[in-house]
Design an enzyme around this catalytic site. Structure first.
Site, PDB file in Angstrom:
ATOM      1  N   SER A  64      61.665  -1.791  41.111  1.00  0.00           N
ATOM      2  CA  SER A  64      60.937  -1.772  42.368  1.00  0.00           C
ATOM      3  C   SER A  64      59.452  -1.853  42.048  1.00  0.00           C
ATOM      4  O   SER A  64      59.007  -1.384  40.998  1.00  0.00           O
ATOM      5  CB  SER A  64      61.272  -0.481  43.132  1.00  0.00           C
ATOM      6  OG  SER A  64      60.102   0.204  43.480  1.00  0.00           O
ATOM      7  N   LYS A  65      58.705  -2.439  42.971  1.00  0.00           N
ATOM      8  CA  LYS A  65      57.272  -2.599  42.721  1.00  0.00           C
ATOM      9  C   LYS A  65      56.594  -1.236  42.596  1.00  0.00           C
ATOM     10  O   LYS A  65      55.494  -1.121  42.100  1.00  0.00           O
ATOM     11  CB  LYS A  65      56.623  -3.430  43.821  1.00  0.00           C
ATOM     12  CG  LYS A  65      57.061  -4.879  43.715  1.00  0.00           C
ATOM     13  CD  LYS A  65      56.255  -5.866  44.525  1.00  0.00           C
ATOM     14  CE  LYS A  65      56.805  -7.262  44.233  1.00  0.00           C
ATOM     15  NZ  LYS A  65      56.575  -8.220  45.268  1.00  0.00           N
ATOM     16  N   ARG A  66      57.283  -0.202  43.056  1.00  0.00           N
ATOM     17  CA  ARG A  66      56.697   1.141  42.980  1.00  0.00           C
ATOM     18  C   ARG A  66      57.092   1.890  41.708  1.00  0.00           C
ATOM     19  O   ARG A  66      56.728   3.035  41.521  1.00  0.00           O
ATOM     20  CB  ARG A  66      57.110   1.948  44.214  1.00  0.00           C
ATOM     21  CG  ARG A  66      56.372   1.510  45.466  1.00  0.00           C
ATOM     22  CD  ARG A  66      56.985   2.116  46.714  1.00  0.00           C
ATOM     23  NE  ARG A  66      58.339   1.605  46.948  1.00  0.00           N
ATOM     24  CZ  ARG A  66      58.603   0.439  47.508  1.00  0.00           C
ATOM     25  NH1 ARG A  66      57.632  -0.342  47.909  1.00  0.00           N
ATOM     26  NH2 ARG A  66      59.849   0.024  47.680  1.00  0.00           N
TER      27      ARG A  66
END
Ligand code: GLU
Length: 483
Positions: free
Chosen positions: A255-257
């Site tokens: 995930s981009k996070r």
């Protein structure tokens, strides 16, 4: 066979992500393997999410990686332009109108609120995947007039066929079965005149004569919707291949996070990763060679690439492997390529940045086999020059012992008389000093290292002296002597 044409079609909503770079790479490899074209075009219909500069940076990052598009908004081919969706809204409108005229698409006046209610109502009946209830499929003229009077603007929905087979052969996963009745009538043109992704992508792929599409697994369920549009127009769809997701070390979808993994190509560039190492790493992220070979230049990858060997199970993003890959490439590139790459990182240290280019190169070479990424040379040099880590009690003790044995004075004196500073001359200076003072090993080297860099770790001591130079080395050693 028609010419192979593939595309990478990002939304300009951010920087080039490693997942996007991987999609671009596999499309590129496929195109180049079969002498085809690799097209870069922009899917910018989600206007609220577009970010200024994102298109430019994505394109630059791709070019930096060596994944160079044959066509792009900056390098368009007349017959396929424009390469940005927002520049062809009128075209989409015309194609949507064709579908309406054919009776396979229709205007929908339902408001957001009404649709939300419809969803709620379906949920209450246990229907999780919402299907439009076709409320607007058979509106009377009067009803349409009334909606218009209320100021409503219609969207356009595609009418899915009843019970039609929308299966396809996926280049990665084999046969994938879908039936049109799994899907509700979906919006192809929003009421603001902007097409949805599933519609615009079909028009683009068709008009740009895209022959093959490799894209992420998350688009798998979009494909039958797109196939329905192809079917209505009577167009031949491209061949699709859906690549597996990338997962982190815990097996979770990247995930981009995810803060444990650096996500953007530009961040890797800033950290000092070589583009050839990133490309090689991305190649193995979802593809395996027939002989488990791991090291490939881009042109070797083009030769070797075979889409049949794209993996069907999730690909794990292994940070350590990428780091290893980068250090492998740093050690193995020729010196000219190394200098071109590393000098900007060398220049980030202010003491070294003012030296002559030849001297900078000498210093850079000392680190060629030592560092994993370019930014390490900056921090190593900063550590050497700043020399300001606090010392532990134990380290101070080592220095005290050395002072008692006159070690720093002895080394400084001998250095003073040394004509040429080189690996050999410093090594033999060490030997002679060890003999004279009767100390060796850690007792000899560690205090000198600590005195010079305030750190127990780092490159070989003779290299540190080489980098600091005779005068600075002597100053540092004697500063202890005088305390
Ligand atoms: N803009 C889409 C994405 O970034 C491209 C999808 C496609 O390749 O069809 O996911």
């Amino acid at each position: 066979m028609n010419k192979i044409r593939v595309r990478y079609a990002p939304s300009p909503t951010g920087y080039l992500h490693i997942g996007g770079a991987r999609s671009a790479l596999f499309n590129y490899l496929f195109a180049k393997k079969y002498n085809g074209d690799f097209v870069f075009r922009i899917e910018d219909t989600d206007i609220a999410r577009n970010i200024k500069g994102a298109e430019e940076s994505q394109l630059n990052d791709l070019i930096w990686l060596g994944i160079i598009p044959d066509e792009s908004p900056l390098n368009p081919k007349k017959e396929y332009a424009p390469y940005r969706q927002t520049e062809k809204l009128e075209l989409y409108r015309q194609y949507a109108q064709k579908l309406v005229d054919m009776g396979v698409a229709y205007e929908c006046y339902c408001s957001e609120e009404e649709l939300a209610e419809m969803k709620e109502e379906q949920l209450s009946r246990g229907i999780k995947s919402f299907k439009y209830d076709r409320h607007c499929l058979h509106l009377t003229k009067e009803e349409i007039e009334n909606y218009k009077k209320e100021g409503r603007k219609p969207s356009i929905r595609l009418k899915m066929e009843d019970n039609a087979d929308l299966s396809f052969h996926d280049l990665v996963r084999g046969d994938i079965k879908f039936n049109s009745s799994e899907f509700g009538d979906f919006v192809i043109m929003k009421s603001n005149g902007i097409p949805t992704y599933n519609f615009a992508v079909v028009i683009d792929d068709h008009l740009m004569e895209i022959s093959h599409v490799f894209r992420g697994e998350e688009h798998l369920s979009n494909t039958p919707k797109q196939l329905q549009i192809y079917k209505y127009f009577g167009w031949e769809p491209p061949k699709f291949g859906h690549m597996t997701i990338i997962v982190n070390e815990n097996g979770k979808k990247l995930s981009k996070r995810d803060n444990n993994i650096v996500q953007f190509v530009s961040q890797y560039r800033d950290l000092g990763y070589l583009p050839e190492a990133i490309v090689n790493f991305l190649l193995l992220l979802g593809w395996t060679s027939s002989d488990n070979r791991e090291i490939y230049t881009l042109s070797e990858a083009i030769q070797a690439f075979d889409p049949a060997r794209l993996s069907t199970s999730p690909s794990m993003f292994d940070n350590h492997k990428l780091l290893w890959m980068n250090s492998y490439y740093l050690k193995n590139i020729d010196n000219n390529r190394y200098f071109e790459f590393i000098l900007p990182f060398v220049d980030k240290n202010k003491e070294v940045s003012s030296l002559s280019i030849d001297r900078k190169k000498e210093i850079a070479l000392i680190f060629k086999n030592e560092i994993n990424v370019g930014s390490e040379i900056t921090s190593e040099l900063n550590n050497i020059f700043e020399n300001n880590n606090p010392l532990t009690d134990e380290e101070n003790e080592l220095i005290k012992n050395a002072l008692n044995k006159n070690l720093f004075n002895e080394v400084a004196n001998r250095l003073e008389n040394l004509e040429v500073i080189s690996q050999e001359s410093i090594k033999s200076l060490f030997k002679e000093t060890q003999k004279t003072l009767g100390i060796k090993g850690k007792e000899f080297f560690m205090p000198i290292r600590l005195a010079l860099t305030h750190s127990e770790h780092g490159i070989e001591l003779f290299n540190i002296i080489d980098i600091l130079g005779k005068k600075e080395t002597i100053n540092r050693l004697l500063s202890y002597q005088n305390n």
